[in-house]
Design an enzyme around this catalytic site. Structure first.
Site, PDB file in Angstrom:
ATOM      1  N   HIS A  21     -18.248  23.067  46.937  1.00 50.49           N
ATOM      2  CA  HIS A  21     -17.755  21.805  46.371  1.00 50.49           C
ATOM      3  C   HIS A  21     -18.235  20.555  47.113  1.00 50.49           C
ATOM      4  CE1 HIS A  21     -14.757  22.390  49.585  1.00 50.49           C
ATOM      5  NE2 HIS A  21     -14.641  21.076  49.568  1.00 50.49           N
TER       6      HIS A  21
HETATM    7  C1  UD1 Z   1     -11.813  16.392  48.384  1.00 51.54           C
HETATM    8  C2  UD1 Z   1     -12.064  15.970  49.837  1.00 51.54           C
HETATM    9  C3  UD1 Z   1     -12.836  17.061  50.558  1.00 51.54           C
HETATM   10  C4  UD1 Z   1     -12.146  18.395  50.439  1.00 51.54           C
HETATM   11  C5  UD1 Z   1     -11.892  18.714  48.972  1.00 51.54           C
HETATM   12  C6  UD1 Z   1     -11.079  19.967  48.909  1.00 51.54           C
HETATM   13  C7  UD1 Z   1     -12.365  13.581  50.310  1.00 51.54           C
HETATM   14  C8  UD1 Z   1     -13.364  12.536  50.584  1.00 51.54           C
HETATM   15  N1  UD1 Z   1     -12.861  14.770  49.897  1.00 51.54           N
HETATM   16  O1  UD1 Z   1     -13.078  16.491  47.755  1.00 51.54           O
HETATM   17  O2  UD1 Z   1     -12.918  16.738  51.940  1.00 51.54           O
HETATM   18  O3  UD1 Z   1     -12.950  19.394  51.006  1.00 51.54           O
HETATM   19  O4  UD1 Z   1     -11.150  17.639  48.373  1.00 51.54           O
HETATM   20  O5  UD1 Z   1     -11.021  20.552  47.686  1.00 51.54           O
HETATM   21  O6  UD1 Z   1     -11.205  13.366  50.446  1.00 51.54           O
HETATM   22  N2  UD1 Z   1     -10.843  16.520  40.175  1.00 51.54           N
HETATM   23  C9  UD1 Z   1     -10.175  17.100  39.130  1.00 51.54           C
HETATM   24  N3  UD1 Z   1      -8.886  17.522  39.343  1.00 51.54           N
HETATM   25  C10 UD1 Z   1      -8.240  17.387  40.516  1.00 51.54           C
HETATM   26  C11 UD1 Z   1      -8.938  16.768  41.569  1.00 51.54           C
HETATM   27  C12 UD1 Z   1     -10.227  16.358  41.389  1.00 51.54           C
HETATM   28  O7  UD1 Z   1     -10.713  17.245  38.034  1.00 51.54           O
HETATM   29  O8  UD1 Z   1      -7.077  17.799  40.632  1.00 51.54           O
HETATM   30  C13 UD1 Z   1     -12.248  16.106  39.962  1.00 51.54           C
HETATM   31  C14 UD1 Z   1     -12.393  14.639  39.570  1.00 51.54           C
HETATM   32  O9  UD1 Z   1     -13.457  14.554  38.656  1.00 51.54           O
HETATM   33  C15 UD1 Z   1     -12.797  13.994  40.869  1.00 51.54           C
HETATM   34  C16 UD1 Z   1     -13.583  15.076  41.580  1.00 51.54           C
HETATM   35  O10 UD1 Z   1     -12.950  16.290  41.187  1.00 51.54           O
HETATM   36  O11 UD1 Z   1     -13.556  12.830  40.669  1.00 51.54           O
HETATM   37  C17 UD1 Z   1     -13.576  14.933  43.091  1.00 51.54           C
HETATM   38  O12 UD1 Z   1     -12.244  14.837  43.598  1.00 51.54           O
HETATM   39  P1  UD1 Z   1     -11.946  14.106  45.025  1.00 51.54           P
HETATM   40  O13 UD1 Z   1     -10.540  14.335  45.407  1.00 51.54           O
HETATM   41  O14 UD1 Z   1     -12.428  12.709  44.948  1.00 51.54           O
HETATM   42  O15 UD1 Z   1     -12.904  14.824  45.994  1.00 51.54           O
HETATM   43  P2  UD1 Z   1     -13.196  16.360  46.190  1.00 51.54           P
HETATM   44  O16 UD1 Z   1     -14.625  16.611  45.879  1.00 51.54           O
HETATM   45  O17 UD1 Z   1     -12.155  17.161  45.495  1.00 51.54           O
HETATM   46  N1  UDP Z   2      -8.731  28.120  48.159  1.00 49.79           N
HETATM   47  C1  UDP Z   2      -7.885  28.560  47.144  1.00 49.79           C
HETATM   48  N2  UDP Z   2      -8.414  28.827  45.924  1.00 49.79           N
HETATM   49  C2  UDP Z   2      -9.740  28.705  45.657  1.00 49.79           C
HETATM   50  C3  UDP Z   2     -10.596  28.263  46.690  1.00 49.79           C
HETATM   51  C4  UDP Z   2     -10.062  27.970  47.935  1.00 49.79           C
HETATM   52  O1  UDP Z   2      -6.676  28.703  47.351  1.00 49.79           O
HETATM   53  O2  UDP Z   2     -10.146  28.968  44.508  1.00 49.79           O
HETATM   54  C5  UDP Z   2      -8.148  27.791  49.467  1.00 49.79           C
HETATM   55  C6  UDP Z   2      -8.736  28.519  50.645  1.00 49.79           C
HETATM   56  O3  UDP Z   2      -8.093  29.760  50.848  1.00 49.79           O
HETATM   57  C7  UDP Z   2      -8.490  27.549  51.788  1.00 49.79           C
HETATM   58  C8  UDP Z   2      -8.522  26.176  51.116  1.00 49.79           C
HETATM   59  O4  UDP Z   2      -8.417  26.429  49.710  1.00 49.79           O
HETATM   60  O5  UDP Z   2      -7.186  27.748  52.309  1.00 49.79           O
HETATM   61  C9  UDP Z   2      -9.785  25.428  51.414  1.00 49.79           C
HETATM   62  O6  UDP Z   2      -9.815  24.259  50.664  1.00 49.79           O
HETATM   63  P1  UDP Z   2     -11.127  23.557  50.144  1.00 49.79           P
HETATM   64  O7  UDP Z   2     -12.258  24.507  50.212  1.00 49.79           O
HETATM   65  O8  UDP Z   2     -10.796  22.948  48.827  1.00 49.79           O
HETATM   66  O9  UDP Z   2     -11.295  22.353  51.163  1.00 49.79           O
HETATM   67  P2  UDP Z   2     -11.938  22.227  52.629  1.00 49.79           P
HETATM   68  O10 UDP Z   2     -11.310  23.238  53.493  1.00 49.79           O
HETATM   69  O11 UDP Z   2     -13.421  22.390  52.486  1.00 49.79           O
HETATM   70  O12 UDP Z   2     -11.631  20.826  53.004  1.00 49.79           O
END
Ligand code: UD1
Ligand code: UDP
Length: 383
Positions: free
Chosen positions: A205
């Site tokens: 992601h």
């Molecule tokens: C965010 C965090 C990242 C973390 C990740 C975990 C920041 C800068 N990034 O990235 O560090 O590893 O979460 O998963 O804070 N969206 C949905 N539904 C949701 C949430 C997001 O559709 O519930 C989509 C939206 O199109 C959004 C995109 O995902 O624009 C990105 O979401 P955002 O929270 O901005 O950043 P992540 O890539 O999820």
């Molecule tokens: N995770 C989950 N379901 C998924 C993928 C990840 O529950 O389909 C959990 C995983 O076990 C870990 C956490 O999400 O505990 C990691 O989050 P993510 O990868 O979104 O963010 P990051 O750690 O990179 O910030």
């Protein structure tokens, strides 16, 4: 009267970090307020975690949703400031490195609230990562810096943080994993998903990879091509979905699903022959579970998973990716000693420090001071 703490969660990787902290507070008779910023909002990125982790309903949800970095950060800052000013808080606990973490830290600092940062000191030394900016800003503003590992302490000292603020407490991700694993295994998700004994798991992601559809396609095809008989389950993060259009044409053994809930995911993580990821938390969980992990990134803020765990960093080099996946699929699992303090007790140590009276200066568990990145021996409770 007991102190009023606010604990902040906003995005998926926050929920498993706050759960053990809330439990540890409750065990000490303190009821903190749980704030959900609403950065993540889909049921499969947020709601499901409340259910499986047994989190209480949030006391407030700012519902900030998605946006550019500035818009999302600003929305959290505005909402948090307004709410916090009416709450007579004593301190704020933030976890990890997402935008909500930094936003609440900045807003809290400006209204004079002390901040505790859980997962302090991690550095990828890559300021192109939005999370690195969030880490640096949050650490610079925090009164309590709770590092998961000694490298975190060393990074903080190198940046000039006063050692008295730094506490080596271990990893709250381990707390949640160990507290959930038996229930997770009981779910038997591999059976319900009809996965064979040998399968792989993928999570991707990070913008550096998934915002580039060609790179994403090449990475997926490289993974799939290692052994066409091994299926890979790929729970797709919402950020990644839009760019998957053509990526899977040459990858028939990659099976997509929606994001999984935490219990199903960790159960599969334990059983998988290999996990290919760019997630921070997944690098840690695979190390804790002994599952080989291949990280498709140029760097990691969690180097201990490389030196003491199961993680291999392959960058965006497809040949290295193929070799690392192939090696994991053909080797037996390594048996590694546990990382100090990744033992299920991190949240209790954090809450002990936060509730200590008189305050604790620079908590380092006995026996670890020499390895903690400080020059001299560490102070302990009550010193
Ligand atoms: C965010 C965090 C990242 C973390 C990740 C975990 C920041 C800068 N990034 O990235 O560090 O590893 O979460 O998963 O804070 N969206 C949905 N539904 C949701 C949430 C997001 O559709 O519930 C989509 C939206 O199109 C959004 C995109 O995902 O624009 C990105 O979401 P955002 O929270 O901005 O950043 P992540 O890539 O999820
Ligand atoms: N995770 C989950 N379901 C998924 C993928 C990840 O529950 O389909 C959990 C995983 O076990 C870990 C956490 O999400 O505990 C990691 O989050 P993510 O990868 O979104 O963010 P990051 O750690 O990179 O910030």
């Amino acid at each position: 009267m007991s102190k009023r703490f606010a604990v902040i969660a906003g995005a998926r990787p926050n929920f498993m970090k706050v759960a053990p902290i809330l439990r540890a507070f409750t065990a000490r008779g303190v009821q903190p307020l749980l704030v959900h910023t609403g950065q993540h909002y889909d049921a499969k990125m947020s709601g499901s975690f409340f259910e499986v982790l047994g989190l209480p309903a949030a006391d407030v949800n700012f519902n900030v949703g998605s946006g550019t970095h500035a818009r999302q950060t600003a929305a959290v800052m505005i909402a948090f400031e307004e709410w916090a000013e009416s709450q007579a808080l004593d301190a704020v606990v933030v976890v990890g490195d997402v935008n909500s973490t930094m936003a609440c830290a900045i807003a809290a600092a400006k209204i004079g609230l002390p901040i505790a940062h859980v997962e302090a000191g991690l550095r990828a030394f890559d300021r192109a990562m939005p999370e690195e900016v969030n880490r640096i800003v949050t650490d610079s503003l925090s009164t309590w810096l709770f590092a998961p590992s000694a490298d975190g302490c060393a990074n903080l000292v190198a940046e000039g943080a006063e050692p008295a603020r730094i506490h080596l407490v271990g990893n709250v991700m381990a707390d949640s994993l160990f507290a959930s694993l038996d229930r997770a295994r009981g779910r038997r998700p591999a059976e319900s998903l009809q996965l064979p004994a040998r399968f792989g798991l993928i999570t991707l992601h990070r913008p550096a990879l998934v915002d580039d559809p060609d790179r994403l396609a090449m990475v997926l095809q490289a993974i799939a091509g290692v052994d066409p008989d091994v299926p890979f389950l790929f729970p797709v993060h919402p950020r990644t979905r839009a760019n998957l259009r053509d990526a899977l044409l040459d990858a028939p053994n990659i099976r997509l699903t929606d994001p999984l809930d935490y219990l199903d995911f960790i159960a599969l993580e334990e059983l998988a022959a290999v996990v290919v990821t760019d997630s921070g938390g997944v690098q840690e969980e695979t190390t804790l579970l002994g599952t080989p992990c291949v990280t498709v990134r140029e760097n990691t803020e969690r180097p201990i998973t490389l030196t003491h765990g199961t993680n291999t960093l392959v960058g965006f080099d497809l040949e290295r990716l193929r070799s690392a996946v192939s090696l994991a699929l053909t080797s037996s699992r390594p048996s590694l000693p546990a990382i100090p303090l990744w033992d299920g007790g991190a949240a209790e140590r954090i809450v002990d420090v936060l509730l200590a009276d008189p305050p604790v200066v620079r908590f380092i568990p006995p026996g670890l001071s020499g390895a903690a990145g400080f020059d001299g021996p560490g102070a302990r409770y009550g010193t």
